[in-house]
Design a protein around this motif. Sequence first.
Motif, PDB file in Angstrom:
ATOM      1  N   ALA A  44       0.822  -1.205   0.000  1.00 30.85           N
ATOM      2  CA  ALA A  44       0.000   0.000   0.000  1.00 30.85           C
ATOM      3  C   ALA A  44       0.858   1.258   0.000  1.00 30.85           C
ATOM      4  O   ALA A  44       0.488   2.271  -0.608  1.00 30.85           O
ATOM      5  CB  ALA A  44      -0.929  -0.005   1.213  1.00 30.85           C
ATOM      6  N   ALA A  45       2.025   1.206   0.678  1.00 30.52           N
ATOM      7  CA  ALA A  45       2.922   2.364   0.686  1.00 30.52           C
ATOM      8  C   ALA A  45       3.389   2.696  -0.718  1.00 30.52           C
ATOM      9  O   ALA A  45       3.505   3.871  -1.095  1.00 30.52           O
ATOM     10  CB  ALA A  45       4.124   2.094   1.589  1.00 30.52           C
ATOM     11  N   ALA A  46       3.650   1.662  -1.512  1.00 29.88           N
ATOM     12  CA  ALA A  46       4.096   1.868  -2.887  1.00 29.88           C
ATOM     13  C   ALA A  46       2.948   2.224  -3.816  1.00 29.88           C
ATOM     14  O   ALA A  46       3.088   3.084  -4.697  1.00 29.88           O
ATOM     15  CB  ALA A  46       4.816   0.621  -3.383  1.00 29.88           C
ATOM     16  N   ASP A  47       1.790   1.591  -3.625  1.00 35.31           N
ATOM     17  CA  ASP A  47       0.651   1.810  -4.528  1.00 35.31           C
ATOM     18  C   ASP A  47      -0.088   3.120  -4.237  1.00 35.31           C
ATOM     19  O   ASP A  47      -0.542   3.792  -5.162  1.00 35.31           O
ATOM     20  CB  ASP A  47      -0.333   0.647  -4.425  1.00 35.31           C
ATOM     21  CG  ASP A  47       0.257  -0.668  -4.913  1.00 35.31           C
ATOM     22  OD1 ASP A  47       1.262  -0.624  -5.657  1.00 35.31           O
ATOM     23  OD2 ASP A  47      -0.281  -1.721  -4.539  1.00 35.31           O
ATOM     24  N   CYS A  48      -0.229   3.440  -2.950  1.00 33.68           N
ATOM     25  CA  CYS A  48      -1.017   4.614  -2.563  1.00 33.68           C
ATOM     26  C   CYS A  48      -0.157   5.839  -2.268  1.00 33.68           C
ATOM     27  O   CYS A  48      -0.673   6.962  -2.239  1.00 33.68           O
ATOM     28  CB  CYS A  48      -1.866   4.303  -1.330  1.00 33.68           C
ATOM     29  SG  CYS A  48      -3.021   2.929  -1.537  1.00 33.68           S
ATOM     30  N   GLY A  49       1.126   5.636  -2.009  1.00 34.19           N
ATOM     31  CA  GLY A  49       2.016   6.740  -1.648  1.00 34.19           C
ATOM     32  C   GLY A  49       3.304   6.691  -2.440  1.00 34.19           C
ATOM     33  O   GLY A  49       3.364   6.140  -3.542  1.00 34.19           O
ATOM     34  N   ASN A  50       4.363   7.258  -1.844  1.00 36.04           N
ATOM     35  CA  ASN A  50       5.655   7.286  -2.536  1.00 36.04           C
ATOM     36  C   ASN A  50       6.611   6.207  -2.049  1.00 36.04           C
ATOM     37  O   ASN A  50       7.793   6.200  -2.401  1.00 36.04           O
ATOM     38  CB  ASN A  50       6.294   8.669  -2.416  1.00 36.04           C
ATOM     39  CG  ASN A  50       6.566   9.079  -0.964  1.00 36.04           C
ATOM     40  OD1 ASN A  50       6.537   8.254  -0.049  1.00 36.04           O
ATOM     41  ND2 ASN A  50       6.825  10.361  -0.757  1.00 36.04           N
ATOM     42  N   GLY A  51       6.121   5.278  -1.204  1.00 35.24           N
ATOM     43  CA  GLY A  51       6.938   4.156  -0.761  1.00 35.24           C
ATOM     44  C   GLY A  51       7.857   4.459   0.399  1.00 35.24           C
ATOM     45  O   GLY A  51       8.649   3.595   0.786  1.00 35.24           O
ATOM     46  N   ASN A  60       5.029   4.178  16.090  1.00 34.87           N
ATOM     47  CA  ASN A  60       4.093   4.147  14.973  1.00 34.87           C
ATOM     48  C   ASN A  60       4.840   4.130  13.647  1.00 34.87           C
ATOM     49  O   ASN A  60       6.058   4.351  13.599  1.00 34.87           O
ATOM     50  CB  ASN A  60       3.154   5.362  15.013  1.00 34.87           C
ATOM     51  CG  ASN A  60       2.321   5.438  16.273  1.00 34.87           C
ATOM     52  OD1 ASN A  60       1.899   6.527  16.656  1.00 34.87           O
ATOM     53  ND2 ASN A  60       2.075   4.325  16.931  1.00 34.87           N
ATOM     54  N   LEU A  61       4.102   3.874  12.573  1.00 36.01           N
ATOM     55  CA  LEU A  61       4.641   3.923  11.209  1.00 36.01           C
ATOM     56  C   LEU A  61       3.915   5.029  10.453  1.00 36.01           C
ATOM     57  O   LEU A  61       2.678   5.062  10.432  1.00 36.01           O
ATOM     58  CB  LEU A  61       4.429   2.581  10.494  1.00 36.01           C
ATOM     59  CG  LEU A  61       5.042   1.347  11.164  1.00 36.01           C
ATOM     60  CD1 LEU A  61       4.616   0.083  10.424  1.00 36.01           C
ATOM     61  CD2 LEU A  61       6.557   1.446  11.195  1.00 36.01           C
ATOM     62  N   GLN A  62       4.682   5.912   9.855  1.00 34.51           N
ATOM     63  CA  GLN A  62       4.092   7.046   9.150  1.00 34.51           C
ATOM     64  C   GLN A  62       4.345   6.882   7.650  1.00 34.51           C
ATOM     65  O   GLN A  62       5.503   6.759   7.221  1.00 34.51           O
ATOM     66  CB  GLN A  62       4.727   8.331   9.665  1.00 34.51           C
ATOM     67  CG  GLN A  62       4.066   9.590   9.186  1.00 34.51           C
ATOM     68  CD  GLN A  62       4.485  10.768  10.035  1.00 34.51           C
ATOM     69  OE1 GLN A  62       3.852  11.060  11.046  1.00 34.51           O
ATOM     70  NE2 GLN A  62       5.552  11.443   9.655  1.00 34.51           N
ATOM     71  N   PHE A  63       3.288   6.891   6.876  1.00 30.71           N
ATOM     72  CA  PHE A  63       3.370   6.641   5.439  1.00 30.71           C
ATOM     73  C   PHE A  63       3.240   7.964   4.687  1.00 30.71           C
ATOM     74  O   PHE A  63       2.350   8.763   4.968  1.00 30.71           O
ATOM     75  CB  PHE A  63       2.289   5.642   5.021  1.00 30.71           C
ATOM     76  CG  PHE A  63       2.531   4.279   5.594  1.00 30.71           C
ATOM     77  CD1 PHE A  63       3.132   3.289   4.836  1.00 30.71           C
ATOM     78  CD2 PHE A  63       2.197   3.999   6.908  1.00 30.71           C
ATOM     79  CE1 PHE A  63       3.385   2.027   5.377  1.00 30.71           C
ATOM     80  CE2 PHE A  63       2.444   2.752   7.457  1.00 30.71           C
ATOM     81  CZ  PHE A  63       3.039   1.768   6.689  1.00 30.71           C
ATOM     82  N   ARG A  64       4.104   8.148   3.708  1.00 24.89           N
ATOM     83  CA  ARG A  64       4.240   9.445   3.057  1.00 24.89           C
ATOM     84  C   ARG A  64       3.755   9.401   1.608  1.00 24.89           C
ATOM     85  O   ARG A  64       3.701   8.349   0.981  1.00 24.89           O
ATOM     86  CB  ARG A  64       5.704   9.891   3.069  1.00 24.89           C
ATOM     87  CG  ARG A  64       6.334   9.924   4.461  1.00 24.89           C
ATOM     88  CD  ARG A  64       7.689  10.574   4.405  1.00 24.89           C
ATOM     89  NE  ARG A  64       7.550  11.980   4.058  1.00 24.89           N
ATOM     90  CZ  ARG A  64       7.409  12.961   4.935  1.00 24.89           C
ATOM     91  NH1 ARG A  64       7.381  12.692   6.237  1.00 24.89           N
ATOM     92  NH2 ARG A  64       7.290  14.209   4.543  1.00 24.89           N
ATOM     93  N   GLY A  65       3.459  10.603   1.107  1.00 20.64           N
ATOM     94  CA  GLY A  65       3.197  10.775  -0.314  1.00 20.64           C
ATOM     95  C   GLY A  65       1.878  10.218  -0.793  1.00 20.64           C
ATOM     96  O   GLY A  65       1.738   9.942  -1.993  1.00 20.64           O
ATOM     97  N   LEU A  66       0.910  10.043   0.114  1.00 20.34           N
ATOM     98  CA  LEU A  66      -0.394   9.554  -0.350  1.00 20.34           C
ATOM     99  C   LEU A  66      -1.104  10.649  -1.145  1.00 20.34           C
ATOM    100  O   LEU A  66      -0.854  11.847  -0.966  1.00 20.34           O
ATOM    101  CB  LEU A  66      -1.260   9.113   0.822  1.00 20.34           C
ATOM    102  CG  LEU A  66      -1.051   7.662   1.291  1.00 20.34           C
ATOM    103  CD1 LEU A  66       0.266   7.510   2.007  1.00 20.34           C
ATOM    104  CD2 LEU A  66      -2.196   7.211   2.171  1.00 20.34           C
ATOM    105  N   ARG A  67      -1.993  10.221  -2.007  1.00 24.06           N
ATOM    106  CA  ARG A  67      -2.779  11.142  -2.819  1.00 24.06           C
ATOM    107  C   ARG A  67      -4.206  11.189  -2.279  1.00 24.06           C
ATOM    108  O   ARG A  67      -4.659  10.263  -1.614  1.00 24.06           O
ATOM    109  CB  ARG A  67      -2.773  10.704  -4.284  1.00 24.06           C
ATOM    110  CG  ARG A  67      -1.372  10.576  -4.862  1.00 24.06           C
ATOM    111  CD  ARG A  67      -1.390   9.961  -6.251  1.00 24.06           C
ATOM    112  NE  ARG A  67      -1.946   8.607  -6.273  1.00 24.06           N
ATOM    113  CZ  ARG A  67      -1.279   7.515  -5.940  1.00 24.06           C
ATOM    114  NH1 ARG A  67      -0.018   7.606  -5.536  1.00 24.06           N
ATOM    115  NH2 ARG A  67      -1.849   6.328  -5.995  1.00 24.06           N
ATOM    116  N   THR A  68      -4.895  12.257  -2.603  1.00 20.25           N
ATOM    117  CA  THR A  68      -6.274  12.403  -2.149  1.00 20.25           C
ATOM    118  C   THR A  68      -7.112  11.189  -2.513  1.00 20.25           C
ATOM    119  O   THR A  68      -7.893  10.684  -1.708  1.00 20.25           O
ATOM    120  CB  THR A  68      -6.895  13.672  -2.771  1.00 20.25           C
ATOM    121  OG1 THR A  68      -6.160  14.809  -2.322  1.00 20.25           O
ATOM    122  CG2 THR A  68      -8.356  13.811  -2.382  1.00 20.25           C
ATOM    123  N   ALA A  69      -6.926  10.693  -3.731  1.00 15.74           N
ATOM    124  CA  ALA A  69      -7.731   9.570  -4.205  1.00 15.74           C
ATOM    125  C   ALA A  69      -7.340   8.243  -3.571  1.00 15.74           C
ATOM    126  O   ALA A  69      -8.097   7.270  -3.659  1.00 15.74           O
ATOM    127  CB  ALA A  69      -7.616   9.471  -5.733  1.00 15.74           C
TER     128      ALA A  69
END
Length: 399
Positions: A44-51, A60-69
């Motif tokens: 999901a980090a790669a598909d929904c964000g910038n990995g 905690n784990l913080q995931f970056r670069g997600l898009r609105t969609a």
Amino acid sequence: MTAQRYGWCPSIATPMAARDGLLVRVKPPAATLPADAARALADAAADCGNGLIDLTSRSNLQFRGLRTASVADFAAMTRAHGLAAADDAVETVRNVTCDPLGPDDPGAAVDSHAIARGIEALLAEDPRLRALPPKFGFLVDCGVALPIPDATTDIMLRALGDELDLTLDGGSVRLTAAAADAPALARRLARAFLALAGPAEVAPFRMRDLVAAVGEDAVLAAAGVAEDFRLKSGPGENEAASGGTGGDAITTSTAASSARAAASSTSHPDGFRASGSVVAAASPKPMYAAPETNSPVGYLRCGETGVFVVGVPRGRLEAAALRVLADLADRFGDATLRTTPWRALALPGISVRDAGAVAETAIRLGLIVDGADPRRALPGYPFEKGPWPVSSRSETASR
């Protein structure tokens, strides 16, 4: 003048806008991330964000670069793997940090993971607690092999023999309770905070600030805690004491005072020296500071097997590396990764004969396996204090 809050904590319910897109934070319950869930997060980090994934000082784990969609898809996947509450308001206040090993720590007399899950269950059950400020947190540290003695937060629970020692950030009084009663006592202290501090949008925002403003005695009195540390029934709680559901049914140990007295001349496991009911107040630990030099990294023998702690340089991990670590946990360990507050992931259940293979793979990934590695002194990537969390319906579910 309206008080301002800085450093909002994002969650899957409250994404935060940053330079590289939206940030979301995943809070593994009881610091435990099953290997299959870790692989799903990596995808999901790669598909929904910038990995890119940041490890925070709250485990905690913080995931970056997600898009609105992509935020909604990421949130759905996280909930499907049991890593987030279904209710956005609960998820926002579900801030419970605990030591990594819990029941897998052979030296621990108390299961910190069971207590952490108990606190999370009460946060979900009690609608009043959804008014807590988003940064308000609980800490449960009963670890011996992998303790986290330097961390602080609003309400702290640490092992004292087979009981729990509860303290308020900014306070000096210690409350002793049986492990089974600790979550309910923590809830009462959180309710006391709300009763005295008011809504989450109004200062004070943290327990330390409230203690400084009204005094620790006022907080304890609001929680129904008498000077001898025995709990008094408050409004709506007599029913609970007789088996109803009106509040917290807390049975207090009559040996609580003698347990504290016995500890008055001995070193406490959390690193402080007990002195009756008063101890020196701890200083807050800054977010994203360099790990303590004594934070464990590498292989530690732990019972019949061991735990391999892999450090992450500057706290930033790539999705592909998370997937490989999950595979290592499946192949050599207990099929879980454990999150820590010192920018490292722990793999329990690793045998001595397999430790070398885990180390070799971690080194190939550019991770840290040696406590003397100079990269441990590097500061983490700074937390961005920038705009308020995204709140439009197109970007996150309504709170």
